[in-house]
Enzyme design. Structure first.
Site, PDB file in Angstrom:
ATOM      1  N   TRP A  21      -5.196   5.603  44.183  1.00 37.98           N
ATOM      2  CA  TRP A  21      -5.409   6.780  43.303  1.00 37.98           C
ATOM      3  C   TRP A  21      -5.799   6.295  41.863  1.00 37.98           C
ATOM      4  O   TRP A  21      -6.384   7.135  41.168  1.00 37.98           O
ATOM      5  CB  TRP A  21      -3.837   7.244  43.174  1.00 37.98           C
ATOM      6  CG  TRP A  21      -3.403   8.274  42.425  1.00 37.98           C
ATOM      7  CD1 TRP A  21      -4.218   9.140  41.731  1.00 37.98           C
ATOM      8  CD2 TRP A  21      -1.967   8.715  42.067  1.00 37.98           C
ATOM      9  NE1 TRP A  21      -3.710  10.417  40.943  1.00 37.98           N
ATOM     10  CE2 TRP A  21      -2.296   9.982  41.081  1.00 37.98           C
ATOM     11  CE3 TRP A  21      -0.733   8.135  42.109  1.00 37.98           C
ATOM     12  CZ2 TRP A  21      -1.075  10.576  40.598  1.00 37.98           C
ATOM     13  CZ3 TRP A  21       0.383   9.079  41.740  1.00 37.98           C
ATOM     14  CH2 TRP A  21       0.071  10.012  41.016  1.00 37.98           C
ATOM     15  N   ASP A  51      -5.725   3.194  50.875  1.00 40.03           N
ATOM     16  CA  ASP A  51      -5.016   4.393  51.015  1.00 40.03           C
ATOM     17  C   ASP A  51      -5.711   5.070  49.935  1.00 40.03           C
ATOM     18  O   ASP A  51      -5.732   4.849  48.795  1.00 40.03           O
ATOM     19  CB  ASP A  51      -3.477   4.411  51.009  1.00 40.03           C
ATOM     20  CG  ASP A  51      -2.934   5.965  50.839  1.00 40.03           C
ATOM     21  OD1 ASP A  51      -2.880   6.441  52.034  1.00 40.03           O
ATOM     22  OD2 ASP A  51      -2.837   6.266  49.763  1.00 40.03           O
ATOM     23  N   TYR A  56      -8.293  12.405  44.651  1.00 38.88           N
ATOM     24  CA  TYR A  56      -8.207  11.336  43.544  1.00 38.88           C
ATOM     25  C   TYR A  56      -9.402  11.577  42.865  1.00 38.88           C
ATOM     26  O   TYR A  56     -10.486  10.991  43.429  1.00 38.88           O
ATOM     27  CB  TYR A  56      -7.545  10.309  44.272  1.00 38.88           C
ATOM     28  CG  TYR A  56      -6.295   9.898  44.752  1.00 38.88           C
ATOM     29  CD1 TYR A  56      -5.323  10.830  44.839  1.00 38.88           C
ATOM     30  CD2 TYR A  56      -6.467   9.012  45.706  1.00 38.88           C
ATOM     31  CE1 TYR A  56      -4.021  10.667  45.095  1.00 38.88           C
ATOM     32  CE2 TYR A  56      -4.839   8.646  46.075  1.00 38.88           C
ATOM     33  CZ  TYR A  56      -4.122   9.603  45.872  1.00 38.88           C
ATOM     34  OH  TYR A  56      -2.653   9.400  46.373  1.00 38.88           O
ATOM     35  N   HIS A 121      -1.065  15.929  52.726  1.00 39.16           N
ATOM     36  CA  HIS A 121      -0.878  15.393  51.355  1.00 39.16           C
ATOM     37  C   HIS A 121       0.361  16.048  50.623  1.00 39.16           C
ATOM     38  O   HIS A 121       0.312  17.004  49.855  1.00 39.16           O
ATOM     39  CB  HIS A 121      -2.089  15.550  50.572  1.00 39.16           C
ATOM     40  CG  HIS A 121      -2.007  14.470  49.148  1.00 39.16           C
ATOM     41  ND1 HIS A 121      -3.212  14.374  48.455  1.00 39.16           N
ATOM     42  CD2 HIS A 121      -0.873  13.652  48.780  1.00 39.16           C
ATOM     43  CE1 HIS A 121      -2.625  13.372  47.444  1.00 39.16           C
ATOM     44  NE2 HIS A 121      -1.515  13.048  47.643  1.00 39.16           N
ATOM     45  N   GLN A 172       4.002   8.531  55.355  1.00 35.94           N
ATOM     46  CA  GLN A 172       3.965   7.680  54.170  1.00 35.94           C
ATOM     47  C   GLN A 172       5.074   8.188  53.146  1.00 35.94           C
ATOM     48  O   GLN A 172       5.251   9.738  53.077  1.00 35.94           O
ATOM     49  CB  GLN A 172       2.567   8.124  53.405  1.00 35.94           C
ATOM     50  CG  GLN A 172       2.333   7.323  51.984  1.00 35.94           C
ATOM     51  CD  GLN A 172       1.005   7.411  51.496  1.00 35.94           C
ATOM     52  OE1 GLN A 172       0.930   7.340  50.242  1.00 35.94           O
ATOM     53  NE2 GLN A 172      -0.098   7.316  52.260  1.00 35.94           N
ATOM     54  N   LEU A 203       6.110  -0.210  43.098  1.00 35.13           N
ATOM     55  CA  LEU A 203       6.760  -0.643  41.667  1.00 35.13           C
ATOM     56  C   LEU A 203       7.360   0.494  40.837  1.00 35.13           C
ATOM     57  O   LEU A 203       7.251   0.275  39.590  1.00 35.13           O
ATOM     58  CB  LEU A 203       5.472  -1.416  41.275  1.00 35.13           C
ATOM     59  CG  LEU A 203       4.809  -2.548  41.893  1.00 35.13           C
ATOM     60  CD1 LEU A 203       3.644  -3.145  41.473  1.00 35.13           C
ATOM     61  CD2 LEU A 203       6.035  -3.573  42.222  1.00 35.13           C
TER      62      LEU A 203
END
Length: 327
Positions: A21, A51, A56, A121, A172, A203
């Site tokens: 991304w 990915d 993006y 998505h 995902q 994270l």
């Protein structure tokens, strides 16, 4: 690096992949040369799973990957892309005709005839239960436009709905030390159905790096600045939906659980890898050093039962009430 089979794709992918991304947009600016260098660093560190998504940077992330693969034809890289966010988010827009347009664009960007893996998505929730959507995806597989398909979800109930459809190859989902709900049902159900699990936002948008403070600022075009209230897209994508100040307090407690010699971000990634049912974790990287450090988390190994207990306690104390019912 250890590799695991990515669900029904039958492809072996590294336990740490690369989310891209940030190579397209919404994380501040990344120079094209730096983006290519990040891809090289990831591959050199043992990563063979990228990915991306068609939105993006309006295709820039896909194009960067496509150019990289064209310049390095000997590499065995699995690329997962995503589609569905180029139009207004209405269920009626998820049609075979639109899928063809979006997939053709991604094939051009990635410079391939057949896409390895295409994921819906984070569409409207009803799409995950629409048989016609899966029929359309099956058609694209039969025509050779895509090899496999999966879904990217915001909520665990969306994942469970998608798992009812037999040809789903992957799911995902956001999974990290601040987002534990997928452990309850999604991971066991996916494993039982031979569906790969791709863990994103590992994270918590950088919170679990342990490098942020209350004085940290983010660029105007960084979603960690403009999407904190969910004004642009689901707020769960930004800091995993947790309050920034609360997250800072929680990551201090997480850091106290990390063994000596292991950096906080690597411990956070290694904890996800150790969860039963996870196939690959896809942290992003904005520098070569980050890409290398993230990949090194795969060599950390199991960090022990005490870390697992500590993560659960942190979640219960700081996040369960706000996070668990929502996602």
């Amino acid at each position: 690096m250890e590799q695991r089979t990515l669900g029904k794709t039958a492809r072996s992918v590294s336990t740490v992949g690369l989310g891209t991304w940030q190579l397209g947009a919404d994380w501040g600016d990344v120079d094209p040369k730096d983006a290519t260098a990040i891809l090289h660093a990831a591959v050199d560190a043992g990563i063979n799973f990228f990915d991306t998504a068609d939105v993006y940077g309006d295709g820039r992330s896909e194009q960067t990957i496509g150019a990289f693969l064209a310049d390095n034809p000997g590499l065995d890289i699995t690329v997962a892309t995503k589609m569905g966010r180029r139009v207004e988010q209405q269920p009626e827009n998820y049609t075979l005709a639109n899928f063809r347009q979006w997939i053709d664009r991604s094939r051009t960007n990635l410079r391939v005839d057949t896409l390895d893996l295409v994921q819906l998505h984070c569409p409207p929730s009803s799409v995950y239960s629409d048989a016609e959507v899966y029929d359309a995806l099956d058609t694209l597989v039969s025509e050779g436009a895509i090899r496999n398909y999966g879904v990217s979800v915001e909520r665990t109930d969306e994942a469970m709905a998608a798992l009812k459809h037999g040809n789903i190859a992957t799911i995902q989902i956001i999974l990290n030390a601040f987002r534990l709900k997928p452990l309850d049902e999604v991971l066991p159900a996916a494993k039982a159905a031979d569906v790969g699990v791709i863990a994103r936002v590992p994270l918590a948008s950088g919170l679990l790096s342990g490098k942020y403070s209350k004085d940290t600022t983010f660029a105007e075009n960084d979603h960690r600045n403009y999407n904190r209230t969910g004004s642009a897209f689901d707020v769960g994508e930004t800091f995993s939906g947790v309050d920034f100040s609360t997250g800072l307090n929680a990551v201090k407690e997480f850091g106290e659980l990390v063994p000596d010699g292991v950096i906080t971000a690597q411990a956070a990634i290694a904890w996800i890898i150790a969860q039963d049912g996870v196939t690959s974790v896809i942290p992003g990287a904005r520098t070569v050093e980050q890409a290398r450090a993230n990949a090194a988390a795969a060599d950390t190994g199991a960090l022990g039962a005490e870390l697992n207990k500590g993560v659960s306690k942190i979640y219960d104390r700081h996040f369960r009430e706000a996070i668990h019912p929502r996602w």
